[in-house]
Write a protein that holds these residues in place. Structure first.
Motif, PDB file in Angstrom:
ATOM      1  N   SER A   1       0.825  -1.212   0.000  1.00  0.00           N
ATOM      2  CA  SER A   1       0.000   0.000   0.000  1.00  0.00           C
ATOM      3  C   SER A   1       0.853   1.253   0.000  1.00  0.00           C
ATOM      4  N   PHE A   2       1.916   1.258   0.799  1.00  0.00           N
ATOM      5  CA  PHE A   2       2.739   2.463   0.861  1.00  0.00           C
ATOM      6  C   PHE A   2       3.754   2.546  -0.276  1.00  0.00           C
ATOM      7  N   LEU A   3       3.927   1.475  -1.039  1.00  0.00           N
ATOM      8  CA  LEU A   3       4.671   1.613  -2.286  1.00  0.00           C
ATOM      9  C   LEU A   3       3.956   2.599  -3.199  1.00  0.00           C
ATOM     10  N   PHE A   4       2.635   2.466  -3.294  1.00  0.00           N
ATOM     11  CA  PHE A   4       1.843   3.371  -4.125  1.00  0.00           C
ATOM     12  C   PHE A   4       1.757   4.765  -3.510  1.00  0.00           C
ATOM     13  N   ILE A   5       1.488   4.832  -2.208  1.00  0.00           N
ATOM     14  CA  ILE A   5       1.284   6.132  -1.561  1.00  0.00           C
ATOM     15  C   ILE A   5       2.579   6.942  -1.542  1.00  0.00           C
ATOM     16  N   SER A   6       3.685   6.303  -1.185  1.00  0.00           N
ATOM     17  CA  SER A   6       4.965   7.014  -1.139  1.00  0.00           C
ATOM     18  C   SER A   6       5.373   7.505  -2.520  1.00  0.00           C
ATOM     19  N   ALA A   7       5.193   6.662  -3.537  1.00  0.00           N
ATOM     20  CA  ALA A   7       5.528   7.086  -4.899  1.00  0.00           C
ATOM     21  C   ALA A   7       4.659   8.247  -5.352  1.00  0.00           C
ATOM     22  N   ALA A   8       3.369   8.236  -4.965  1.00  0.00           N
ATOM     23  CA  ALA A   8       2.466   9.333  -5.339  1.00  0.00           C
ATOM     24  C   ALA A   8       2.918  10.650  -4.725  1.00  0.00           C
ATOM     25  N   ILE A   9       3.317  10.623  -3.469  1.00  0.00           N
ATOM     26  CA  ILE A   9       3.775  11.847  -2.800  1.00  0.00           C
ATOM     27  C   ILE A   9       5.039  12.376  -3.468  1.00  0.00           C
ATOM     28  N   GLN A  10       5.965  11.479  -3.832  1.00  0.00           N
ATOM     29  CA  GLN A  10       7.205  11.922  -4.474  1.00  0.00           C
ATOM     30  C   GLN A  10       6.937  12.530  -5.853  1.00  0.00           C
ATOM     31  N   VAL A  11       6.020  11.930  -6.604  1.00  0.00           N
ATOM     32  CA  VAL A  11       5.669  12.485  -7.911  1.00  0.00           C
ATOM     33  C   VAL A  11       5.045  13.863  -7.752  1.00  0.00           C
ATOM     34  N   GLU A  12       4.144  14.011  -6.778  1.00  0.00           N
ATOM     35  CA  GLU A  12       3.488  15.299  -6.539  1.00  0.00           C
ATOM     36  C   GLU A  12       4.509  16.380  -6.203  1.00  0.00           C
ATOM     37  N   GLN A  13       5.462  16.052  -5.341  1.00  0.00           N
ATOM     38  CA  GLN A  13       6.502  17.021  -4.966  1.00  0.00           C
ATOM     39  C   GLN A  13       7.388  17.375  -6.160  1.00  0.00           C
ATOM     40  N   SER A  14       7.823  16.357  -6.875  1.00  0.00           N
ATOM     41  CA  SER A  14       8.834  16.564  -7.904  1.00  0.00           C
ATOM     42  C   SER A  14       8.320  17.379  -9.079  1.00  0.00           C
ATOM     43  N   TYR A  15       7.027  17.272  -9.385  1.00  0.00           N
ATOM     44  CA  TYR A  15       6.512  17.949 -10.570  1.00  0.00           C
ATOM     45  C   TYR A  15       5.777  19.252 -10.257  1.00  0.00           C
ATOM     46  N   LEU A  16       5.709  19.623  -8.987  1.00  0.00           N
ATOM     47  CA  LEU A  16       5.025  20.871  -8.653  1.00  0.00           C
ATOM     48  C   LEU A  16       5.708  22.073  -9.290  1.00  0.00           C
ATOM     49  N   VAL A  17       7.035  22.157  -9.157  1.00  0.00           N
ATOM     50  CA  VAL A  17       7.765  23.306  -9.694  1.00  0.00           C
ATOM     51  C   VAL A  17       7.689  23.328 -11.216  1.00  0.00           C
ATOM     52  N   LEU A  18       7.831  22.160 -11.858  1.00  0.00           N
ATOM     53  CA  LEU A  18       7.725  22.115 -13.312  1.00  0.00           C
ATOM     54  C   LEU A  18       6.325  22.505 -13.777  1.00  0.00           C
ATOM     55  N   PHE A  19       5.307  22.063 -13.057  1.00  0.00           N
ATOM     56  CA  PHE A  19       3.935  22.423 -13.413  1.00  0.00           C
ATOM     57  C   PHE A  19       3.725  23.928 -13.301  1.00  0.00           C
ATOM     58  N   CYS A  20       4.174  24.520 -12.205  1.00  0.00           N
ATOM     59  CA  CYS A  20       4.001  25.961 -12.022  1.00  0.00           C
ATOM     60  C   CYS A  20       4.787  26.761 -13.060  1.00  0.00           C
ATOM     61  N   THR A  21       5.911  26.217 -13.519  1.00  0.00           N
ATOM     62  CA  THR A  21       6.761  26.934 -14.460  1.00  0.00           C
ATOM     63  C   THR A  21       6.271  26.833 -15.896  1.00  0.00           C
ATOM     64  N   HIS A  22       5.802  25.664 -16.297  1.00  0.00           N
ATOM     65  CA  HIS A  22       5.515  25.427 -17.714  1.00  0.00           C
ATOM     66  C   HIS A  22       4.047  25.170 -18.034  1.00  0.00           C
ATOM     67  N   ALA A  23       3.214  24.873 -17.058  1.00  0.00           N
ATOM     68  CA  ALA A  23       1.823  24.516 -17.363  1.00  0.00           C
ATOM     69  C   ALA A  23       0.824  25.468 -16.732  1.00  0.00           C
ATOM     70  N   SER A  24       1.294  26.552 -16.136  1.00  0.00           N
ATOM     71  CA  SER A  24       0.389  27.525 -15.519  1.00  0.00           C
ATOM     72  C   SER A  24       1.103  28.869 -15.446  1.00  0.00           C
ATOM     73  N   GLN A  25       0.395  29.852 -14.970  1.00  0.00           N
ATOM     74  CA  GLN A  25       0.976  31.190 -14.792  1.00  0.00           C
ATOM     75  C   GLN A  25       1.376  31.401 -13.323  1.00  0.00           C
ATOM     76  N   LEU A  26       1.961  30.375 -12.716  1.00  0.00           N
ATOM     77  CA  LEU A  26       2.283  30.422 -11.285  1.00  0.00           C
ATOM     78  C   LEU A  26       3.778  30.466 -11.039  1.00  0.00           C
ATOM     79  N   HIS A  27       4.541  30.847 -12.055  1.00  0.00           N
ATOM     80  CA  HIS A  27       5.996  30.838 -11.905  1.00  0.00           C
ATOM     81  C   HIS A  27       6.456  31.713 -10.745  1.00  0.00           C
ATOM     82  N   ASP A  28       5.837  32.861 -10.566  1.00  0.00           N
ATOM     83  CA  ASP A  28       6.260  33.785  -9.509  1.00  0.00           C
ATOM     84  C   ASP A  28       5.852  33.321  -8.114  1.00  0.00           C
ATOM     85  N   HIS A  29       5.038  32.250  -8.029  1.00  0.00           N
ATOM     86  CA  HIS A  29       4.558  31.768  -6.732  1.00  0.00           C
ATOM     87  C   HIS A  29       5.241  30.479  -6.285  1.00  0.00           C
TER      88      HIS A  29
END
Length: 501
Positions: free
Chosen positions: A286-314
Motif C-alpha cells: 500500500s505504501f509503495l503506491f502512496i509514497s511514490a504518489a507523494i514523491q511524484v506530486e513534490q517533484s513535478y510541482l515546480v515544473l507544473f508551475c513553471t511550464h503549465a500555468s501562470q504560477l511561476h512567480d509563486h
C-alpha cells in the motif's frame, strides 16, 4: 517532503540496533543514570540538519535545474533520477553491513563514519548543481554525482541515526534525543527549500510568450549557473558546520557486548519470513503506491508551475506553504491517530486528491495555495502513518513466530528499500513521459501535449496511486493488538526501532 525527517537510510541504521541494544537495562522512571544534557541533545539534533536541507532542495528543484539549466534530455534526467534513487536504496543494507563490522576508534565506532563522509558528501552535492563546460556528457556527469550523493548520504545517515543507541543507556533519554533530532530535521527541511529557492529565484525568467507558439530555446545565462552554484555552496557548507557541532557536543559511549546466543536468523531467511506475513505485505504494497504518489506530486510541482500555468512567480511561496503545513500538522495527526485509530487516520492521505485535480483544471494562484496547504496535511500523515503501523506489525509477527532479536532490522530495512525503489521507478517512468511528448529544455513555452502531460502528472497520477494504496491498506488482515503484559515485554525493542526509524 521528499523524505520524512530521519527517514533517509533509517533501515540500515536498524541493522545496528540489535547489537547495540542487546542486554541494555531499562532504567526506572526515577533513574538519573545516563541522563543527557540539553546541549548534547541540541548538538545531536543539529547533526541531522544537512541531509534534510540537501534532500529538500533536491526534491523540489533538481528536475527543473537538469531540464532548464543543464539542458539535458528528459530521458537522461529519468536515468539520473532512477540511478540516484537506486544507489541510495542499494547503499542502505551495504552501509549497515560494513558499519556494523567496523572497529572502535578514539572517536568511537560510528562517529568516524560521519566525520569521514562529510567532506565527500559536500563535494558531491556541490558538483551535482555545477554546470560543466562540456555538453555531450552532462547526463553522465549528473548521474555520477547524484549516485555518489545518494550513496554517501546513506553512509552518513546510517551511523548518525544509529548513534542514538550509544548516547545513553536510558531508552527515555534516547526517545528525547530522537525528538530533538526530528525537530531539527523538520527545520532543515524548511531551510533547504527556503534558502535554495530564494537564491535561485532569479535564475529563471518569466515564462510569458506573445504571438509565438514555440520559440527557440533561450540561451543559458551566466547568472543562472552562478546562482545555482551559490545555492549549492551554501547547502554544502552546512555539512562541515553541523557535523563540527555534533562532534563537539556529543560523546559516543562504549557499547555493551552481545552474546552469540542472542543472534536472530540471517537476513535472507528473515526476509523470506517477513514477506510471507500478511499484515506486513499489505503495509508495504500500500505504501509503495502512496509514497511514490507523494514523491511524484513534490517533484513535478515546480515544473507544473513553471511550464503549465501562470504560477511561476509563486513557486517559492507554494513550496514553503506545503512544508509549513506538513510540519505544523504533524502533532494534529498524531492526536487523530491516537483518538480515531490508524485506519481512520489513513483517510487523511486522500484529502489532497480532489484539490490536486482542481489545480490541474483551474491553475490559478488562490487554488494553488489551497492545494499546497492541503497537500502538506496529506504529506504529514503519509509520512507519520507507516512508522506508526510498522511497530504493530513487528509485534504481531513476534507474537506469532517467537523469533530472536534482529527481525525488527529486517522489517525496517526491507520496507525502506522497497519504498525507495518504488520512488525511483515512479520518477523515472514519469520523466520518460515528458521525453515522449517532446519536452524542450529552455523554451519560453512548451508544446500543448507537454502541458497536458504535466497536468496529468500533478493530478491524475498521484490520485490513482493514492486511491490504489488506500484500497490495499483498508482490506485484508490487520495485526493483532498485544495484551498489556506483552506490550511491556516488547516496549524496549519497539521504542528502539521507532526511534531509529
Amino acid at each position: 517532503m521528499s523524505a520524512s525527517p530521519g527517514g533517509t537510510s533509517a533501515s540500515a541504521a536498524e541493522a545496528l540496533s540489535p547489537r547495540l541494544a542487546a542486554h541494555t537495562p531499562e532504567p526506572g522512571p526515577d533513574s538519573r543514570t545516563g541522563r543527557l544534557s540539553f546541549c548534547t541533545k541540541v548538538c545531536y539534533g543539529i547533526g541531522g540538519i544537512p541531509n534534510q536541507v540537501a534532500s529538500s532542495a533536491i526534491a523540489f528543484y533538481l528536475q527543473l535545474f537538469l531540464l532548464d539549466v543543464a539542458r539535458i534530455p528528459a530521458a537522461q534526467v529519468s536515468l539520473v533520477l532512477f540511478g540516484g534513487k537506486v544507489s541510495g536504496a542499494a547503499a542502505d543494507p551495504v552501509a549497515g553491513f560494513f558499519i556494523n563490522r567496523s572497529r572502535r576508534t578514539g572517536s568511537g565506532r560510528l562517529m568516524p563514519w560521519v566525520l569521514g563522509c562529510t567532506p565527500f558528501i559536500s563535494l558531491a552535492y556541490f558538483f551535482l548543481w555545477f554546470l560543466p563546460p562540456f555538453t555531450n556528457l552532462r547526463g553522465l556527469w549528473y548521474m555520477t554525482f547524484y549516485c555518489l550523493f545518494q550513496a554517501l548520504a546513506t553512509f552518513f545517515q546510517v551511523p548518525y541515526t544509529a548513534l542514538t543507541m550509544l548516547l545513553t543507556l536510558s531508552p527515555r533519554e534516547r526517545d528525547s534525543a530522537t525528538a530533538y533530532r526530528i525537530t531539527m530535521e523538520m527545520a532543515g527541511t524548511l531551510m533547504g527549500a527556503a534558502v535554495h529557492g530564494l537564491i535561485v529565484s532569479g535564475a529563471h525568467g518569466s515564462h510569458k510568450c506573445e504571438d509565438i507558439a514555440l520559440p527557440d530555446p533561450v540561451a543559458i545565462t551566466p547568472k543562472a549557473t552562478r546562482l545555482y552554484s551559490i545555492a549549492a555552496a551554501v547547502v554544502a557548507v552546512t555539512y562541515p558546520v553541523c557535523v563540527g557541532l555534533l562532534r563537539l557536543g556529543v560523546t559516543e559511549q562504549p557499547e555493551p557486548s552481545t552474546p552469540a546466543s542472542s543472534q536472530g536468523p540471517s537476513f535472507l531467511a528473515g526476509l523470506g519470513l517477513t514477506v510471507r506475513h500478511p499484515p506486513y505485505l499489505k503495509l508495504v504494497i500500500s505504501f509503495l503506491f502512496i509514497s511514490a504518489a507523494i514523491q511524484v506530486e513534490q517533484s513535478y510541482l515546480v515544473l507544473f508551475c513553471t511550464h503549465a500555468s501562470q504560477l511561476h512567480d509563486h513557486v517559492q511561496s507554494l513550496v514553503l506553504t506545503i512544508l509549513v503545513s506538513a510540519v505544523l500538522s504533524t502533532p494534529l495527526w498524531e492526536w487523530v491517530l491516537q483518538r480515531f485509530g490508524k485506519r481512520m487516520s489513513a483517510f487523511g492521505i486522500c484529502v489532497m486528491v480532489p484539490f490536486v485535480i482542481l489545480l490541474a483544471v483551474v491553475p490559478t494562484a488562490p487554488v494553488a495555495y489551497v492545494v499546497a496547504f492541503v497537500s502538506g496535511l496529506s504529506i504529514a500523515v503519509s509520512l507519520l502513518l507507516p512508522w506508526s503501523m510498522l511497530p504493530d506489525v513487528v509485534d504481531d509477527f513476534q507474537l506469532q513466530h517467537q523469533h530472536g532479536p534482529g527481525m525488527e532490522t529486517i522489517f525496517y530495512s526491507s520496507y525502506v528499500f522497497f519504498t525507495k525503489l518504488s520512488g525511483a521507478g515512479a520518477l523515472g517512468i514519469s520523466m520518460l513521459s515528458l521525453e515522449f511528448v517532446g519536452y524542450t529544455a529552455g523554451v519560453c513555452k512548451q508544446a500543448e501535449q507537454v502541458v497536458v502531460t504535466l497536468k496529468v502528472l500533478i493530478g491524475a497520477v498521484p490520485t490513482c496511486m493514492i486511491l490504489t494504496g488506500l484500497c490495499i491498506l483498508m482490506v485484508g488482515p490487520t495485526p493483532k493488538v498485544p495484551s498489556p503484559d506483552t506490550s511491556r515485554r516488547l516496549s524496549l525493542r519497539r521504542r528502539t526501532s521507532y526511534s531509529l526509524a
